[in-house]
Motif scaffolding. Structure first.
Motif, PDB file in Angstrom:
ATOM      1  N   THR A 141     -43.319 -76.115 -17.064  1.00 38.71           N
ATOM      2  CA  THR A 141     -42.655 -75.299 -18.095  1.00 38.71           C
ATOM      3  C   THR A 141     -41.163 -75.607 -18.133  1.00 38.71           C
ATOM      4  OG1 THR A 141     -44.276 -73.535 -17.729  1.00 38.71           O
ATOM      5  CG2 THR A 141     -42.234 -72.927 -18.874  1.00 38.71           C
ATOM      6  N   ARG A 142     -40.552 -75.691 -16.956  1.00 37.32           N
ATOM      7  CA  ARG A 142     -39.105 -75.964 -16.884  1.00 37.32           C
ATOM      8  C   ARG A 142     -38.794 -77.380 -17.361  1.00 37.32           C
ATOM      9  NH1 ARG A 142     -37.374 -74.189 -10.925  1.00 37.32           N
ATOM     10  NH2 ARG A 142     -35.268 -74.509 -11.748  1.00 37.32           N
ATOM     11  N   LEU A 143     -39.699 -78.317 -17.064  1.00 39.41           N
ATOM     12  CA  LEU A 143     -39.489 -79.707 -17.503  1.00 39.41           C
ATOM     13  C   LEU A 143     -39.506 -79.818 -19.021  1.00 39.41           C
ATOM     14  CD1 LEU A 143     -41.753 -81.531 -14.887  1.00 39.41           C
ATOM     15  CD2 LEU A 143     -39.302 -81.898 -15.149  1.00 39.41           C
ATOM     16  N   LYS A 144     -40.482 -79.146 -19.645  1.00 43.79           N
ATOM     17  CA  LYS A 144     -40.584 -79.201 -21.111  1.00 43.79           C
ATOM     18  C   LYS A 144     -39.385 -78.531 -21.770  1.00 43.79           C
ATOM     19  CE  LYS A 144     -45.602 -79.648 -21.356  1.00 43.79           C
ATOM     20  NZ  LYS A 144     -46.902 -79.001 -21.665  1.00 43.79           N
ATOM     21  N   SER A 145     -38.881 -77.475 -21.113  1.00 48.74           N
ATOM     22  CA  SER A 145     -37.696 -76.791 -21.641  1.00 48.74           C
ATOM     23  C   SER A 145     -36.479 -77.703 -21.600  1.00 48.74           C
ATOM     24  CB  SER A 145     -37.409 -75.530 -20.826  1.00 48.74           C
ATOM     25  OG  SER A 145     -38.484 -74.635 -20.898  1.00 48.74           O
ATOM     26  N   ALA A 146     -36.487 -78.634 -20.635  1.00 53.72           N
ATOM     27  CA  ALA A 146     -35.362 -79.574 -20.507  1.00 53.72           C
ATOM     28  C   ALA A 146     -35.533 -80.794 -21.403  1.00 53.72           C
ATOM     29  CB  ALA A 146     -35.227 -80.013 -19.056  1.00 53.72           C
ATOM     30  N   ILE A 203     -53.484 -85.778 -16.081  1.00 50.94           N
ATOM     31  CA  ILE A 203     -53.607 -86.759 -14.995  1.00 50.94           C
ATOM     32  C   ILE A 203     -52.235 -87.066 -14.396  1.00 50.94           C
ATOM     33  CG2 ILE A 203     -54.176 -89.163 -14.453  1.00 50.94           C
ATOM     34  CD1 ILE A 203     -56.450 -88.936 -16.537  1.00 50.94           C
ATOM     35  N   LEU A 204     -51.231 -87.286 -15.242  1.00 52.83           N
ATOM     36  CA  LEU A 204     -49.873 -87.568 -14.770  1.00 52.83           C
ATOM     37  C   LEU A 204     -49.325 -86.416 -13.936  1.00 52.83           C
ATOM     38  CD1 LEU A 204     -48.103 -89.207 -17.870  1.00 52.83           C
ATOM     39  CD2 LEU A 204     -48.502 -90.280 -15.650  1.00 52.83           C
ATOM     40  N   SER A 205     -49.559 -85.188 -14.406  1.00 54.29           N
ATOM     41  CA  SER A 205     -48.986 -84.021 -13.717  1.00 54.29           C
ATOM     42  C   SER A 205     -49.592 -83.788 -12.344  1.00 54.29           C
ATOM     43  CB  SER A 205     -49.179 -82.762 -14.581  1.00 54.29           C
ATOM     44  OG  SER A 205     -50.559 -82.414 -14.650  1.00 54.29           O
ATOM     45  N   LYS A 254     -47.157 -73.841  -8.583  1.00 51.76           N
ATOM     46  CA  LYS A 254     -45.782 -74.359  -8.576  1.00 51.76           C
ATOM     47  C   LYS A 254     -45.636 -75.490  -9.591  1.00 51.76           C
ATOM     48  CE  LYS A 254     -41.564 -74.712  -7.017  1.00 51.76           C
ATOM     49  NZ  LYS A 254     -40.573 -73.620  -7.219  1.00 51.76           N
ATOM     50  N   LEU A 255     -46.687 -76.337  -9.717  1.00 51.78           N
ATOM     51  CA  LEU A 255     -46.641 -77.422 -10.701  1.00 51.78           C
ATOM     52  C   LEU A 255     -46.583 -76.877 -12.123  1.00 51.78           C
ATOM     53  CD1 LEU A 255     -49.181 -80.041  -9.229  1.00 51.78           C
ATOM     54  CD2 LEU A 255     -46.707 -80.311  -9.448  1.00 51.78           C
ATOM     55  N   GLU A 256     -47.318 -75.802 -12.392  1.00 53.74           N
ATOM     56  CA  GLU A 256     -47.276 -75.179 -13.724  1.00 53.74           C
ATOM     57  C   GLU A 256     -45.876 -74.669 -14.035  1.00 53.74           C
ATOM     58  OE1 GLU A 256     -49.389 -74.717 -16.240  1.00 53.74           O
ATOM     59  OE2 GLU A 256     -50.870 -75.999 -15.251  1.00 53.74           O
TER      60      GLU A 256
END
Length: 874
Positions: free
Chosen positions: A776-781, A802-804, A770-772
């Motif tokens: 992906t959606r975060l980078k797209s935004a 580490i942050l993720s 789910k984090l992966e």
């Protein structure tokens, strides 16, 4: 061996002892002289009658046994007990004849004097003289042993009686009641009925008194019907006992019905009714009864004065207390111990400690444990802890033995007095198993943080009342140990103890702890509704606080609106709750409502208000409220108030004003205040001031990683990598470890805890998947990780990893896969949420269309639709 046979062996010794008795007795007379000066008034009609009787006795040419017995009875009737023993000793030395009536009278006097030693000697004389089989003598022996607290021997004498009459049974019942053995008294009463012994009025009065103490009002009603059946419903002292029983059982209307039905009433009847109203909180009715009593011309006794002065103390009615004091002096009751003690209590509760101490000082030489305890309690109620402790020490030096009430009172004086030393004294005086002392002792240990010691004391209490149970629950609540508090509550329920409002208040407080399950508080809320105690002020106030602390500010406000009455805790909790949840303007609306109602405010109220202004960015209003607190309410600012003011200016970027507050404080700034300024320097990227704040914070808490981490963030945010590296190196040199961050989430009544990079969860594969997906959606935004929040000296890509995998992201990911779409998610974190995670959670709330609440070490963050209630000031 029977009691009589064992006493026969002492007969020879007794003859010798009686020869010495005359000297011993007169020695005792001297020790009682002061008490007799108070109790014996030669101008009373009874005393005059005795004087006349003695005069007639002296004139009689032939002094036979009947003359002596008549004189003994008259002295006994007027409480001239020492004179009775004087005459008996004279009879013995002159070898004058005595009979059963003589012995009965002397034994009664021994009981009144609480002198079991003399009583045993007279018992021996009865055996020698052959009077021990006399039913009157046996009855007098039962009474003597019971009055001198020798219940065992009193019971043995009764059991050995060949013939028993109603007086014998009544003497036994009265003895049991006098010694607090109410169950035995009731059992004996029904046994007496079974043996066909017809009760007399005094029997009924005695057993009704036992039922009043034992709280068995149902059986009391049965006995009331027996009183009517036997035709004693008009007997004054029986009715008086019924009034007291109903009053003590909270049935004031029934007590009043008995009172109104009485053809004749004495002073005891009126006092019983007035005292019943006072005991049940019917203060106006008590004053009305007192007024009617005065109109009826009833003589004011010591008891009614004591009752009315107690009422004045309850209401803090100083003026009327002083009027009663004048009447006490006028009626010659100024030497009565009970009245003096009640006056001391009244003056203490009205904060007139000089008057209370003056009364106490006037009692010098006759001060008893009650007067000492009242004075100690008065000082503690009025903030005179040191005086209270000094009095307690003086009391011990003067040889006055503290009782259970003294210990229960002085234990509240800690830390001014050593709890451990007091505990040792409690054990030595055998009060450790007392419910009231044990409760005070466990409460003292709990406040010291010694919850294990508190639990040990609790287990030793013989009869745990609801106060003890509630105190133990409260002890765990103070430690935020929800599990411990719930265990005690379940134990209480298993024992069949009915919780009261204070029990619910304490267990709800325990459910406000960060580690408590979200729904746990709701369950106890339901229990309080079922018990009909949810509207009790302390319970509803605790519910407001609990819901606010557990992130459900809407439920907190619902309870707040439904409160029939509100105390300062309710108002302050609602203001602080709104402030911590980021609803500054709503918090101020509640405060302004308080002002419109002219309600009392304290320092905690203003902490919430100024904090709300800080969160809402209302700088001028915050300054105005701070000035109002100092100038209008005479509240001295504490460290927390100054910390709120620093936060107010810092959030608005007015860092110089924040420093002016720190420099103008009357005491050195604490760690919390410097950390507040340091966080502000990080937000506004003020390196110089941040460095100063960090240095101050590190000097106060050198092993706390927060200052190092935030300062390193400041350097990283301004591109000063070299200085940031120095900070990290300093942490290594000082062996300062960054506190491990962990987050927990509750799903389906089960709590799951996550650490950064955690893979221990059974569903960890799904969580990381789910984090992966989210990454992906975060980078797209357009999201770019802020690696400044990673202090490790590793590659940039590793920093992003580490942050993720921060604990809050793992908890949120699990919440997303474990709950239906659209379900709100709430997590708790032990540290502040880092800036990068704050940005990510805002975006997740928008992507997933979820409300996400995060409670970190500082406040609540409510994320919804890409926004946070904190205004991005985390």
């Amino acid at each position: 061996m029977t009691l009589c046979s064992s006493l026969r062996t002492l007969t020879k010794q007794t003859l010798n002892t009686l020869n010495l008795f005359h000297f011993t007795y007169h020695t005792k007379l001297l020790s009682h002289s002061h008490a007799n000066a108070i109790a014996f008034d030669p101008w009373t009609s009874d005393s005059s009658f005795v004087h006349h009787a003695h005069h007639q006795f002296d004139k009689s040419p032939q002094k036979d046994l009947s003359n002596y017995n008549h004189l003994l009875f008259e002295y006994s009737r007027t409480h001239c007990d020492q004179e009775v023993l004087n005459i008996f000793v004279g009879l013995h030395h002159s070898s004058s004849p005595v009979d059963g009536s003589t012995m009965s009278c002397v034994l009664k006097v021994c009981g009144c004097l609480f002198d079991q030693n003399v009583g045993r000697q007279v018992h021996c004389q009865c055996i020698k003289s052959g009077f021990v089989e006399d039913v009157c003598v046996r009855t007098a022996l039962v009474g003597m042993y019971m009055k001198t607290e020798n219940v065992k021997d009193g019971g043995r004498v009764f059991d050995e009686m060949g013939e028993r009459n109603v007086v014998s049974w009544t003497s036994l019942l009265s003895g049991y009641v006098r010694n607090g053995l109410y169950d035995l008294a009731l059992e004996s009463f029904f046994l007496m009925q079974g043996e066909g012994i017809k009760s007399i009025p005094f029997t009924f009065a005695t057993v009704v008194g036992a039922l009043a103490h034992d709280g068995m009002v149902e059986k009391g009603i049965q006995v009331h019907t027996m009183v009517i059946k036997n035709g004693f419903e008009s007997t004054v002292f029986v009715c008086n006992s019924l009034i007291i029983m109903y009053s003590k059982s909270g049935m004031v209307r029934d007590a009043r019905a008995v009172f109104d039905s009485m053809e004749k009433r004495d002073e005891v009847s009126w006092n019983g009714m007035v005292a019943g109203c006072v005991t049940n909180g019917l203060d106006l009715e008590a004053f009305e009864m007192f007024y009617q009593m005065r109109l009826a011309g009833v003589m004011l006794t010591q008891m009614i004065f004591a009752t009315m002065i107690k009422l004045c103390a309850n209401l803090k009615e100083l003026g009327f207390a002083r009027q009663l004091h004048c009447q006490v002096l006028k009626n010659g009751y100024c030497f009565d111990h009970n009245i003096r003690t009640e006056l001391m209590v009244a003056y203490s509760k009205c904060s007139v400690m000089d008057g209370a101490f003056q009364l106490f000082s006037m009692m010098h030489g006759v001060q008893n444990v009650l007067s000492w305890t009242a004075m100690i309690s008065g000082y503690l109620q009025n903030g005179g802890t040191r005086q209270a402790v000094n009095l307690f020490c003086q009391m011990n030096r003067e040889g006055v033995r503290p009782n259970y009430l003294t210990y229960s009172t002085i234990l509240t004086a800690q830390p001014a007095i050593s709890t451990v030393q007091l505990h040792a004294q409690v054990i030595k005086t055998n009060y450790e198993k007392s419910s009231s002392v044990g409760t005070a002792l466990l409460d003292a240990y709990a406040k010291m943080g010694c919850i294990d010691e508190a639990a040990k004391v609790f287990e030793l209490i013989d009869k745990k009342d609801i106060v003890a149970w509630s105190a133990m629950v409260a002890g765990y609540a103070q430690r935020e140990d929800t599990e411990g508090a719930v265990k005690i509550y379940l134990w209480l329920a298993k024992e069949g103890v009915k919780p009261n409002e204070f029990t619910f208040c304490s267990i709800v407080d325990a459910c406000a702890a960060p580690s408590a399950a979200i729904d746990q508080g709701k369950q106890f809320h339901a229990c309080s509704i079922k018990s009909g105690l949810n509207n009790a002020l302390c319970v509803s106030s605790a519910l407001v606080t609990m819901y606010a602390k557990k992130g459900n500010i809407e439920s907190a406000y619902t309870v707040f609106k439904r409160q029939r009455e509100r105390d300062l805790v309710s108002w302050s909790s609602m203001i602080s709750g709104y402030a911590k949840h980021g609803h500054g303007k709503k918090a101020l609306e509640i405060f302004e409502e308080m002002r419109r109602r002219n309600l009392e405010m304290n320092d905690i109220t203003f902490i919430g208000v100024i904090s709300a202004c800080a969160h809402a960015g209302l700088v001028d209003e915050g300054q105005r409220y701070f000035n109002m607190m100092v100038q209008d309410h005479d509240i001295d600012p504490t460290m927390k108030h100054y910390s709120c003011m620093v936060d107010l200016y810092s959030r608005a970027g007015l860092l110089e004003k924040a420093m002016d507050v720190i420099n103008g404080m009357p005491f050195p700034a604490g760690a919390t205040l410097w950390q507040t300024l340091l966080v502000a320097c990080r937000v506004h990227r003020n390196v110089e001031l941040g460095k100063l704040a960090a240095e101050k914070l590190i000097s106060l808490q050198p092993q706390d990683s927060a200052a190092y981490v935030i300062l390193s963030n400041i350097y990283a945010a301004t591109g000063n990598w070299q200085e940031g590296a120095k900070v990290r190196k300093l942490m290594d040199e000082r062996n300062v470890k960054k506190e491990a961050g962990y987050s927990w989430i509750e799903v389906k009544n089960k709590t799951y805890t996550f650490l950064a990079g955690d893979v221990s969860h059974p569903s960890s594969d799904l969580i990381y998947s789910k984090l992966e997906e989210l990454s992906t959606r975060l980078k797209s935004a357009g999201y770019q990780p802020d690696t400044n929040y990673v202090l490790h000296d590793v590659e940039e890509e590793h920093k992003e990893t580490i942050l993720s995998q921060h604990s809050e992201r793992l908890a949120i990911a699990f919440g997303l896969i474990a709950t239906p779409p659209g379900t709100p998610i709430q997590i708790v974190k032990n540290l502040r949420v880092c800036g990068d995670c704050h940005t990510v959670i805002k975006l997740i709330s928008m992507f997933e269309a979820r409300e996400i609440a995060v409670r970190d070490s500082n406040r609540f963050h409510h994320f919804n639709g890409g926004l946070c209630t904190c205004g991005d000031y985390w």
